[in-house]
Design a protein around this motif. Structure first.
Motif, mmCIF file in Angstrom:
data_model
loop_
_atom_site.group_PDB
_atom_site.id
_atom_site.type_symbol
_atom_site.label_atom_id
_atom_site.label_comp_id
_atom_site.label_asym_id
_atom_site.label_seq_id
_atom_site.Cartn_x
_atom_site.Cartn_y
_atom_site.Cartn_z
ATOM 1 N N LEU A 123 7.128 -8.578 18.242
ATOM 2 C CA LEU A 123 6.343 -8.504 17.009
ATOM 3 C C LEU A 123 6.065 -7.035 16.728
ATOM 4 N N THR A 124 6.442 -6.546 15.561
ATOM 5 C CA THR A 124 6.159 -5.135 15.245
ATOM 6 C C THR A 124 5.289 -5.047 13.999
ATOM 7 N N ARG A 125 4.475 -3.990 13.982
ATOM 8 C CA ARG A 125 3.633 -3.742 12.803
ATOM 9 C C ARG A 125 4.089 -2.448 12.159
ATOM 10 N N ARG A 126 4.363 -2.511 10.875
ATOM 11 C CA ARG A 126 4.759 -1.301 10.150
ATOM 12 C C ARG A 126 3.546 -0.803 9.368
ATOM 13 N N THR A 127 3.016 0.312 9.809
ATOM 14 C CA THR A 127 1.816 0.853 9.170
ATOM 15 C C THR A 127 2.188 1.614 7.904
ATOM 16 N N VAL A 128 1.168 1.994 7.153
ATOM 17 C CA VAL A 128 1.406 2.736 5.914
ATOM 18 C C VAL A 128 2.149 4.034 6.212
ATOM 19 N N LEU A 184 5.747 5.251 4.873
ATOM 20 C CA LEU A 184 5.872 6.440 4.024
ATOM 21 C C LEU A 184 6.909 7.419 4.576
ATOM 22 N N ALA A 185 7.197 7.309 5.872
ATOM 23 C CA ALA A 185 8.194 8.199 6.482
ATOM 24 C C ALA A 185 9.620 7.764 6.142
ATOM 25 N N GLY A 218 0.803 -1.212 0.000
ATOM 26 C CA GLY A 218 0.000 0.000 0.000
ATOM 27 C C GLY A 218 0.834 1.259 0.000
ATOM 28 N N ALA A 219 1.805 1.346 0.896
ATOM 29 C CA ALA A 219 2.639 2.536 1.000
ATOM 30 C C ALA A 219 3.455 2.721 -0.286
ATOM 31 N N LEU A 278 11.795 4.329 0.729
ATOM 32 C CA LEU A 278 10.598 3.936 -0.017
ATOM 33 C C LEU A 278 10.373 4.891 -1.192
ATOM 34 N N TRP A 279 10.512 6.195 -0.950
ATOM 35 C CA TRP A 279 10.305 7.183 -2.016
ATOM 36 C C TRP A 279 11.358 7.039 -3.102
#
Lengths: 55, 576
Positions: free
Chosen positions: B270-275, B279-280, B41-42, B284-285
């Motif tokens: 356990l970690t969750r990487r949100t959108v 995006l930060a 998504g991101a 990714l960019w």
């Protein structure tokens, strides 16, 4: 796959598919768009761009 | 006095040729890996933003400037830049637009031969692998990765014979010219490619759960690995007490198991990487913008040459958008649904994560097809698809060189094909000989296939927006246009695209040359490509850069001696 994954996939695949279909529709329905393009006919490789043709 | 000019024969032909130039291995191998690595998504959000801010703008700028230069009889970047800017420096900067496709062709045709070789070997049932290591060993032998000079064998399991075939095919097609060679081939190859991809897509989406011993290895989780916007990561503490990524997990069962494990073991979390958190991350960019660049073939010097064969009454706005959309469809709708879902279905997330383009394409996927029902057929189809995509791309890499040699040396097509054939054969021979660890290929791809593309793209959008002028640029773009470019793109193409490109370029240099970690802003060691040249000099890396500089010098000499480049107005008058 999560619901948000399905959503992202549907939006991504859907948007590029709709864009392509719209472009194909426009190319095929715009008057003159599918006709022979302007310019000269293709000549054979031997006769194209001979040095003496340039001036 | 007028002269004969080559031209495209149909609108659809030029659109398919440009789309064919853009659709390549990156659509089916690089894009899925990038999207999965950075979170579907991101990544897609950044990807579409980059598409609107740099992909489409540079694409329209190239189409417009190419057609404009073509009206004056110029078909190569040096000639077109010189004609538009009337500035001597720009004809030498335009050299980059010839150097990029010619150098990339030298190694791309080698990879093209891999695809053909894999297709043929699948067809003859020689690809029966039991593990990814098996497939990797075959690939290593096939391309001569163990030692220099071992790639050019002529057996069925060696790349030599396929390389000769694809080299010959490319030059026969390019010799036949724009309409009878490139356009004719792309008109058949592109629909065939899409048809094959759709057949494979149906097969992949109906794979279900092929191995009941591993129920988590299924299509649903494969799609999840590719498209889920939120990533669930298991991390463990290393010896220094830092949290390091152990694995990414998709299936609900595995997530529950990981939760239990983290509850009982303080060294596991356990970690969750949100959108938003993804995006930060500047990486990714950078990845999204890079993918748009390489995927759309903007900044390669190809589109500008292709569009120079149009007349001023021919549309460029709709044609550019149509070619771009065809590429995006192949990348997102086909590449995004085939490659990783198939790989995860057979190997699981752990077997696929972190694989690069070559690893995914030539190690993982052959193993996947080898284990699939009717895998021989589908393996053949997939690599034949890649082969078709590669040929349509490599053809486009030759045309700028042909146009440049015809223009600068005033020679005919036959002579320019022969001369370019000699130059690229020497370069290709160099890449194939220095096959150990694909060092020559990798070095040339980094400096030309990545670094110079940033430079040329930035140059093109600046010439369009600032030298030609955004108003004149739009006026030229709209001549004969079937649709209009939205007004907001004037602002985007003049200000946003150049700034966005420059920021991305600076970030890319900081990260890929000087080792800056963009996520933490901590400096690391310089890149291996810089180290190979200046810190621990590597002879093959230096020879590769030497070859690039030699070709650049040769082209600069041709430009300096060309009378047409000295006086573009005279050539324009003669052309009219």
């Amino acid at each position: 796959m999560t619901n948000s994954g399905w959503f992202i996939m549907a939006v991504s695949v859907g948007s590029v598919s709709i864009l392509l279909i719209w472009c194909i529709y426009k190319v095929l329905t715009t008057p003159g768009e599918t006709e022979k393009m302007h310019g000269f006919e293709q000549t054979t490789p031997d006769t194209v761009n001979e040095p003496e043709d340039r001036h | 006095m007028s002269k004969h000019t080559e031209t495209w024969s149909t609108r659809l032909g030029v659109i398919l040729a440009v789309a064919g130039s853009a659709v390549g291995l990156g659509n089916f191998l690089r894009f899925p890996g990038q999207a999965a690595q950075f979170g579907g998504g991101a990544f897609m959000l950044a990807y579409f933003i980059a598409f609107l801010l740099i992909g489409l703008p540079i694409c329209w700028a190239e189409w417009t400037m190419g057609r404009h230069g073509g009206q004056a009889g110029f078909n190569s970047s040096p000639g077109i830049f010189n004609y538009i800017t009337r500035n001597r420096a720009f004809k030498y900067l335009g050299l980059i637009g010839v150097l990029i496709p010619v150098i990339i062709y030298m190694y791309y045709v080698y990879i093209e031969a891999w695809c053909l070789g894999y297709a043929v070997n699948f067809l003859f049932g020689n690809m029966d692998f039991s593990s990814v290591d098996d497939a990797g060993s075959f690939w290593g032998r096939f391309i001569g990765i163990e030692a220099n000079g071992t790639a050019l064998g002529f057996g069925m399991g060696q790349v030599g014979v396929y390389l000769l075939l694809v080299f010959l095919l490319n030059f026969i097609l390019i010799y036949r010219g724009i309409a009878k060679g490139i356009e004719l081939f792309c008109k058949y190859a592109m629909p065939t490619l899409v048809l094959i991809a759709l057949v494979i897509l149906v097969r992949v989406l109906t794979l279900g759960t092929p191995d009941t011993a591993h129920p988590e290895r299924n299509v649903n989780n494969g799609l999840g690995f590719m498209w889920n916007p939120t990533k669930t990561i298991v991390e463990t503490k290393d010896a220094d007490g830092n949290w390091v990524k152990e694995a990414e997990i998709i299936s609900g069962d595995k997530i529950e198991q990981a939760k239990l494990r983290s509850a009982t073991d303080p060294n596991v979390r356990l970690t969750r990487r949100t959108v938003l958190s993804q995006l930060a991350d500047p990486n990714l960019w950078l990845a999204a913008a890079g993918q748009i660049f390489f995927s759309l073939s903007v900044g390669f010097g190809v589109i500008i040459t292709y569009s120079s064969y149009l007349s001023k009454k021919d549309d460029v706005v709709l044609s550019g958008l149509a070619a771009t959309s065809a590429n995006e469809f192949c990348e997102v709708a086909l590449g995004g649904l085939i490659t990783l879902p198939a790989a995860v279905t057979f190997l699981g997330v752990a077997g696929v994560a972190g694989m690069g383009t070559f690893g995914l394409g030539f190690n993982v996927l052959p193993m996947v097809f080898a284990n699939m029902a009717f895998g021989q057929l589908f393996g053949f189809l997939f690599f034949f698809l890649l082969f078709l995509a590669a040929v349509t791309s490599s053809l486009s890499m030759l045309q700028p060189g042909i146009a440049f040699l015809e223009e600068s040396l005033r020679i005919n097509r036959k002579q320019s094909v022969a001369l370019l054939g000699l130059i690229t054969a020497i370069g290709c021979g160099f890449v194939v000989y220095f096959s150990k660890d694909v060092k020559a290929l990798d070095t040339m791809d980094f400096w030309v296939g990545t670094f110079l593309i940033f430079i040329l793209s930035t140059l093109q959008i600046i010439i369009f927006g600032w030298v030609l002028g955004i108003d004149k640029g739009f006026q030229l773009a709209h001549q004969g246009a079937a649709i209009r470019i939205p007004g907001i793109f004037k602002f985007i193409m003049k200000y946003v695209s150049p700034i966005f490109l420059i920021i991305i370029f600076v970030l890319w240099c900081s990260s890929n040359l000087f080792g800056l970690n963009l996520a933490t802003l901590q400096s690391g060691s310089v890149s291996g490509y810089v180290s190979d040249l200046f810190i621990q000099p590597n002879i093959v890396a230096w020879l590769s850069v030497g070859l690039i500089l030699l070709v650049a010098t040769l082209f600069a000499l041709f430009i300096a001696l060309s009378p047409d480049f000295k006086n573009p107005s005279e050539k324009e008058a003669n052309h009219d």
